[in-house]
Scaffold this active site. Sequence first.
Site, short mmCIF file in Angstrom:
data_model
loop_
_atom_site.label_atom_id
_atom_site.label_comp_id
_atom_site.label_asym_id
_atom_site.label_seq_id
_atom_site.Cartn_x
_atom_site.Cartn_y
_atom_site.Cartn_z
N TYR A 200 -37.66 102.03 48.27
CA TYR A 200 -36.27 101.68 48.01
C TYR A 200 -35.49 102.83 47.37
O TYR A 200 -34.26 102.83 47.39
CB TYR A 200 -36.18 100.47 47.07
CG TYR A 200 -36.83 99.21 47.58
CD1 TYR A 200 -37.28 99.09 48.90
CD2 TYR A 200 -37.02 98.12 46.73
CE1 TYR A 200 -37.89 97.94 49.35
CE2 TYR A 200 -37.62 96.97 47.18
CZ TYR A 200 -38.07 96.87 48.48
OH TYR A 200 -38.67 95.72 48.92
N HIS B 296 -47.22 98.39 50.26
CA HIS B 296 -45.99 97.91 50.87
C HIS B 296 -46.18 97.46 52.31
O HIS B 296 -45.57 96.49 52.77
CB HIS B 296 -44.91 98.99 50.81
CG HIS B 296 -43.52 98.46 50.88
ND1 HIS B 296 -42.44 99.12 50.37
CD2 HIS B 296 -43.02 97.30 51.40
CE1 HIS B 296 -41.34 98.41 50.57
NE2 HIS B 296 -41.67 97.31 51.20
#
Length: 272
Positions: free
Chosen positions: A44, A102
């Site tokens: 992110y 992730h």
Amino acid sequence: MSLYFERSYQRAFGTFPLRGEELRTAVRDAIATGYRAFDTAQMYGNEAELGEALADSGVGRDELCITTKVHPDNFGEDRFMRSVEASLDALRVDRVDALLLHWPMPGGDNRGPLELLQQARRRGLAAHIGVSNFTAGMMREAVARLDEPLVANQVEFHPLLDQSVLLRAAAETGVPLSSFCSVARGEVFRYPVFGEIAAEYGRTPAQIVLRWILQKGVPITTMSTKPQNIRANFEVMDFVLSSIDMARIDALAATNHRCVDSSKVPWAPDWD
């Protein structure tokens, strides 16, 4: 129940794709609303900004539950621990409450990253470990390979996507699911049933969706920059959907709408 789930099992505030002042303002509003669990990821690019916002919030570290996720580019043995340490520095913490992989490895061989994830916990870099975007088969393989428990498999979960296979795998393996894309990036609002049920309960359509997810036994991660929506997403604990209304929403799983697939993310596996 672990400390991680005591704090975040029900509701976490997601930070993708927020950056800069928009992130700081949203986090400030989330804290004021009552959120104490926050979700970020190396991917992110906002760990440092989240760390700054939480440090400035006045909320003690022992009241916060922080989750971050390791980028697949850092799954190699030469990069994994350094990337996690960099995440901790950015977040201004000695360890995160939960550290997740992730995405799975392309091809599905997750042995190396899973072992490194376990090592990270044993080194004290994370209180708990988990995964994200794993298939049912990958969940089973991970549990069989690891000595440390996995506290989450964070996956796309909303009423327009049939995730019954993953729900069964969660029950079988003891690895709970956790949701992202909880309102299917707004796609759910195209379906009148949510507005109809919302009117019956005096709630918003989004609250009906989130309550449905919670009653499936899946924690919710939500993000908004609007204070009224941040509050509404948090205030979903004081009503219960009837079995009839749950079934009305269940029927939408046949839509099988997926927000995230290999056309958008190169690491996406062949989903169940």
